[in-house]
Design a protein around this motif. Structure first.
Motif, PDB file in Angstrom:
ATOM      1  N   ASP A   4      37.643  23.926  42.049  1.00 16.80           N
ATOM      2  CA  ASP A   4      38.687  23.108  41.422  1.00 16.80           C
ATOM      3  C   ASP A   4      40.076  23.693  41.649  1.00 16.80           C
ATOM      4  OD1 ASP A   4      39.525  20.905  39.750  1.00 16.80           O
ATOM      5  OD2 ASP A   4      39.993  22.413  38.228  1.00 16.80           O
ATOM      6  N   LEU A  21      37.509  30.751  38.885  1.00 23.09           N
ATOM      7  CA  LEU A  21      37.564  30.737  37.424  1.00 23.09           C
ATOM      8  C   LEU A  21      38.850  30.082  36.934  1.00 23.09           C
ATOM      9  CD1 LEU A  21      36.423  34.414  36.653  1.00 23.09           C
ATOM     10  CD2 LEU A  21      34.985  32.363  36.787  1.00 23.09           C
ATOM     11  N   ARG A  22      38.781  29.541  35.746  1.00 25.07           N
ATOM     12  CA  ARG A  22      39.978  29.083  35.034  1.00 25.07           C
ATOM     13  C   ARG A  22      40.104  29.964  33.794  1.00 25.07           C
ATOM     14  NH1 ARG A  22      40.125  22.940  33.986  1.00 25.07           N
ATOM     15  NH2 ARG A  22      40.554  23.018  36.234  1.00 25.07           N
ATOM     16  N   GLN A  23      41.193  30.749  33.751  1.00 24.52           N
ATOM     17  CA  GLN A  23      41.368  31.738  32.696  1.00 24.52           C
ATOM     18  C   GLN A  23      42.573  31.393  31.836  1.00 24.52           C
ATOM     19  OE1 GLN A  23      41.528  35.023  35.680  1.00 24.52           O
ATOM     20  NE2 GLN A  23      39.980  35.992  34.386  1.00 24.52           N
ATOM     21  N   ASP A  24      42.503  31.847  30.584  1.00 23.15           N
ATOM     22  CA  ASP A  24      43.691  31.702  29.753  1.00 23.15           C
ATOM     23  C   ASP A  24      44.714  32.764  30.163  1.00 23.15           C
ATOM     24  OD1 ASP A  24      43.505  34.205  28.185  1.00 23.15           O
ATOM     25  OD2 ASP A  24      41.685  33.297  27.376  1.00 23.15           O
ATOM     26  N   SER A  32      39.345  34.626  27.990  1.00 21.45           N
ATOM     27  CA  SER A  32      38.238  33.698  28.211  1.00 21.45           C
ATOM     28  C   SER A  32      38.390  33.068  29.591  1.00 21.45           C
ATOM     29  CB  SER A  32      38.213  32.598  27.128  1.00 21.45           C
ATOM     30  OG  SER A  32      39.399  31.827  27.191  1.00 21.45           O
ATOM     31  N   SER A  33      37.266  32.695  30.170  1.00 22.01           N
ATOM     32  CA  SER A  33      37.294  32.103  31.501  1.00 22.01           C
ATOM     33  C   SER A  33      36.165  31.093  31.637  1.00 22.01           C
ATOM     34  CB  SER A  33      37.169  33.186  32.582  1.00 22.01           C
ATOM     35  OG  SER A  33      35.951  33.899  32.444  1.00 22.01           O
ATOM     36  N   THR A  34      36.383  30.137  32.534  1.00 25.08           N
ATOM     37  CA  THR A  34      35.394  29.091  32.800  1.00 25.08           C
ATOM     38  C   THR A  34      35.194  28.985  34.303  1.00 25.08           C
ATOM     39  OG1 THR A  34      36.151  27.872  30.842  1.00 25.08           O
ATOM     40  CG2 THR A  34      34.792  26.670  32.440  1.00 25.08           C
ATOM     41  N   PHE A  35      33.942  28.932  34.722  1.00 22.71           N
ATOM     42  CA  PHE A  35      33.639  28.803  36.143  1.00 22.71           C
ATOM     43  C   PHE A  35      33.870  27.350  36.562  1.00 22.71           C
ATOM     44  CE2 PHE A  35      30.863  28.508  39.879  1.00 22.71           C
ATOM     45  CZ  PHE A  35      31.270  29.620  40.584  1.00 22.71           C
ATOM     46  N   VAL A  36      34.772  27.124  37.497  1.00 21.66           N
ATOM     47  CA  VAL A  36      35.169  25.764  37.870  1.00 21.66           C
ATOM     48  C   VAL A  36      34.904  25.470  39.349  1.00 21.66           C
ATOM     49  CG1 VAL A  36      36.920  25.567  36.064  1.00 21.66           C
ATOM     50  CG2 VAL A  36      37.543  26.538  38.287  1.00 21.66           C
TER      51      VAL A  36
END
Length: 294
Positions: free
Chosen positions: A57, A42-45, A50-54
């Motif tokens: 990466d 994940l890429r989290q703030d 909030s998080s984005t599945f990456v």
């Protein structure tokens, strides 16, 4: 005599007895490890809102990061130096104490004391001793023409943290080596002495092979100690500097995750570090254990 066996009347009781340990293992080991693996994708703030599945990466970025590759090389130097020094120094001290008939308990107690010192305190103690302005060791080195300043010299800083971590771990190794030496029957060394073997030959041909299980155990423990338990020592002594010359993998994880708030990358680093430990343990059991004589 017939050995007594515990027979449980039902199948539920054994699981109930195992439940506390299984619960602790699940809550404090398996679940955090699974969380780290999930967060590494994940890429989290910085606030975790909030998080984005990456996918991979985070792994790709850190494996192409020159500072992370440098931390791997620094960790290899640090781990090798601490493990070798801690094992050989503690083995020498254990042999010396084992030969002392009187006051051996006093020597054992004095040698065990450093293990009770907190890692960050150990780092601070060595920082004071090697302080270029206040320390006694730089003043002593100056008399023989060596200028010591670990704040600007990365090699000197690495030497200092290796010595500090070694000093902290010697006591632990010493206890196991001393127990192993005292369990070796004296009749074996006495027979070798009658046959004309000297002290050095008796040690390397009889004593040290019998200590191989203890040495193998301490090799694994020391590698895990260097990779995980030396954060406080490095933070108290050098803070990872100068120029990240003493930044190991565990300290790099702290810098990126706690100071930099890069949660996804720090989680990926923790997974890679866990993978390194599993790989090293496998190699040790697969190849090194062959030379162990039980």
């Amino acid at each position: 005599m017939q050995s007594k066996r515990a027979i449980f009347p039902g199948k539920l009781l054994p699981w109930l007895l195992l439940f506390p340990q299984l619960a602790i293992t699940l809550v404090f080991f398996i679940w955090p490890a699974a969380q780290a693996v999930w967060f590494s994708f994940l890429r989290q703030d910085p606030f975790g809102l909030s998080s984005t599945f990456v996918w991979f990466d985070n792994y790709t970025r850190i494996l192409h990061d020159p500072s992370y590759l440098k931390a791997i090389s620094r960790t290899a130097v640090f781990a090798g130096g601490v493990t070798v020094l801690a094992i050989f120094i503690s083995l020498g001290l254990a042999v010396a104490v084992n030969r002392v008939i009187r006051a051996n308990r006093l020597y054992s107690t004095l040698l065990v004391w450093p293990y009770a010192v907190a890692p960050v305190v150990a780092g601070a103690l060595w920082w004071f001793m090697f302080n270029p302005t206040l320390g006694i060791l730089p003043a002593a080195l100056k008399t023989v023409g060596i200028t010591w300043n670990h704040r600007i010299d990365g090699t000197q800083a690495m030497i200092m943290v290796i010595l500090a971590a070694t000093w902290k771990q010697v006591s632990y190794n010493f206890l196991f080596f001393l127990a192993g030496l005292q369990s070796i029957p004296q009749s074996l060394t006495e027979a070798a002495a009658i046959d004309g073997a000297g002290p050095v030959r008796r040690f390397w041909t009889i004593v040290f092979p019998l200590l191989s299980p203890t040495t193998f155990f301490l090799l694994i423990i020391n590698m895990n100690y260097v990779l995980f338990d030396t954060f406080g020592t490095i933070d108290g002594a050098t803070g990872g500097g100068p120029n990240a010359e003493t930044t190991t993998l565990v300290y790099k994880l702290y810098v990126d995750g706690v100071k930099g708030l890069n949660l996804g990358a720090s989680a990926a680093q923790s997974v890679i570090l866990m993978g390194f430990v599993i790989l090293l343990t496998f190699i040790q059991f697969r190849f090194v254990e062959r030379r162990v004589q039980y």
